[in-house]
Write a protein that holds these residues in place. Structure first.
Motif, PDB file in Angstrom:
ATOM      1  N   GLU A   1     -49.655  41.900 -74.914  1.00 23.59           N
ATOM      2  CA  GLU A   1     -50.492  41.045 -75.750  1.00 23.59           C
ATOM      3  C   GLU A   1     -51.792  40.631 -75.054  1.00 23.59           C
ATOM      4  N   ASN A   2     -52.114  41.343 -73.955  1.00 24.72           N
ATOM      5  CA  ASN A   2     -53.354  41.113 -73.202  1.00 24.72           C
ATOM      6  C   ASN A   2     -53.435  39.714 -72.595  1.00 24.72           C
ATOM      7  N   ARG A   3     -52.292  39.168 -72.233  1.00 23.53           N
ATOM      8  CA  ARG A   3     -52.258  37.920 -71.483  1.00 23.53           C
ATOM      9  C   ARG A   3     -52.221  38.263 -69.991  1.00 23.53           C
TER      10      ARG A   3
ATOM     11  N   SER B   1     -43.998  34.075 -67.875  1.00 21.14           N
ATOM     12  CA  SER B   1     -44.080  33.063 -68.928  1.00 21.14           C
ATOM     13  C   SER B   1     -44.645  33.601 -70.237  1.00 21.14           C
ATOM     14  N   LYS B   2     -44.858  34.894 -70.306  1.00 21.33           N
ATOM     15  CA  LYS B   2     -45.678  35.433 -71.376  1.00 21.33           C
ATOM     16  C   LYS B   2     -45.025  35.455 -72.750  1.00 21.33           C
ATOM     17  N   TYR B   3     -43.735  35.191 -72.832  1.00 19.72           N
ATOM     18  CA  TYR B   3     -43.066  35.255 -74.128  1.00 19.72           C
ATOM     19  C   TYR B   3     -42.687  33.874 -74.646  1.00 19.72           C
TER      20      TYR B   3
ATOM     21  N   SER C   1     -43.718  44.270 -76.949  1.00 13.81           N
ATOM     22  CA  SER C   1     -44.324  45.529 -77.403  1.00 13.81           C
ATOM     23  C   SER C   1     -43.591  46.046 -78.642  1.00 13.81           C
ATOM     24  N   PRO C   2     -44.304  46.686 -79.558  1.00 21.02           N
ATOM     25  CA  PRO C   2     -43.652  47.195 -80.777  1.00 21.02           C
ATOM     26  C   PRO C   2     -42.807  48.423 -80.481  1.00 21.02           C
TER      27      PRO C   2
ATOM     28  N   GLU D   1     -43.589  49.936 -70.093  1.00 22.57           N
ATOM     29  CA  GLU D   1     -44.097  48.595 -70.387  1.00 22.57           C
ATOM     30  C   GLU D   1     -45.129  48.161 -69.351  1.00 22.57           C
ATOM     31  N   GLN D   2     -46.211  47.588 -69.827  1.00 25.35           N
ATOM     32  CA  GLN D   2     -47.299  47.183 -68.947  1.00 25.35           C
ATOM     33  C   GLN D   2     -46.830  46.206 -67.876  1.00 25.35           C
TER      34      GLN D   2
END
Length: 271
Positions: free
Chosen positions: A66-68, A127-129, A144-145, A187-188
């Motif tokens: 999500e580009n965080r 913490s990104k989610y 990610s989709p 996954e990034q």
């Protein structure tokens, strides 16, 4: 020796007393008893750095789907002598919110405990989610989709690394919580960790990933037929940590590889 250094780190982690912070480094306004938003967590990390400039610094080493930004906190006193580093991450499974307490304990001990002063601790809080947790409290995976015809979101990042990828303890069904992704390092987030550690592999003493699944110390690998080259050393350190935990807190932990410690491998959601 390396074995002695790793043992010191784990024993310090095990023996930190129940007081949240011995050195008064905790951010008082941060609520450790609830799920926190991305903004709250980012503010907390920034506060830790501002209040402890002699010990804490930060850096961005990647981005999420999500580009965080994915940031880490580097805990370490400045030194002209090269130091080994300990990588610690927690929250790679978003719902395991309680594990963030470990940083406050480490910060509280760092300045006063001679056993770990000579180390850099690279601390990563995934913490990104957290915003998604406001809708789905037990969300576990990335965001990610799905690929192909899959309409579900997310990959279990814990199973996306390339160490024995896709062999056991995973699912190829993308809607399940232990889905390991379309390919290793797809996954990034997993790729960013791998690349960062690869660039600093000569500095690394050990890798600790903190979960809240149970009272377990798990050592590599999570495959019934493949053991880490230094398995005996890891078991020695793990057993010493278990003994230390029990002597202080009276809590009983198990130590071993996933297949040895956990009853079920394919059916259970492993830590």
């Amino acid at each position: 020796t390396m074995k002695g250094s790793i043992m010191c780190v784990l024993l310090v982690l095990a023996l930190v007393v129940q007081d949240r912070l011995a050195g008064g480094l905790e951010h008082k306004s941060y609520d450790y008893t609830k799920y926190n938003t991305m903004d709250e967590i980012s503010a907390w990390m920034n506060q830790m750095e501002r209040e402890n400039p002699d010990v804490v610094s930060s850096m961005i080493y990647g981005q999420t789907y999500e580009n965080r930004n994915i940031a880490l906190l580097k805990i370490g006193l400045n030194s002209t002598t090269p130091k080994k580093a300990v990588w610690m991450d927690c929250g790679i499974h978003a719902r395991e919110w309680i594990v963030k307490l470990c940083l406050s304990k480490i910060l509280g001990s760092y300045k006063t405990d001679s056993k770990i002063k000579y180390l850099h601790i690279l601390y990563v809080y995934h913490s990104k989610y957290m915003l998604y947790l406001l809708k789905t409290r037990l969300w576990r995976k990335s965001r990610s989709p799905g690929t192909g015809n899959c309409t579900c979101f997310g990959t279990d990042l814990n199973r996306n690394f390339y160490a024995n990828w896709g062999m056991v303890g995973i699912s190829r069904k993308c809607c399940l919580e232990i889905y390991n992704g379309p390919s290793a390092l797809s996954e990034q987030e997993a790729k960013a960790i791998t690349e960062f550690l690869g660039m600093h592999q000569n500095q690394l003493l050990c890798y600790l990933t903190i979960h809240s699944y149970g009272q377990l110390i798990l050592v590599p690998y999570g495959h019934p037929n493949i053991s880490a080259p230094n398995y005996d050393e890891l078991m020695e350190v793990g057993l010493a940590a278990v003994k230390a935990i029990e002597s202080v807190h009276g809590k009983s932990y198990k130590v071993g590889s996933s297949p040895d410690v956990l009853i079920c491998l394919k059916q259970c959601i492993l830590a």
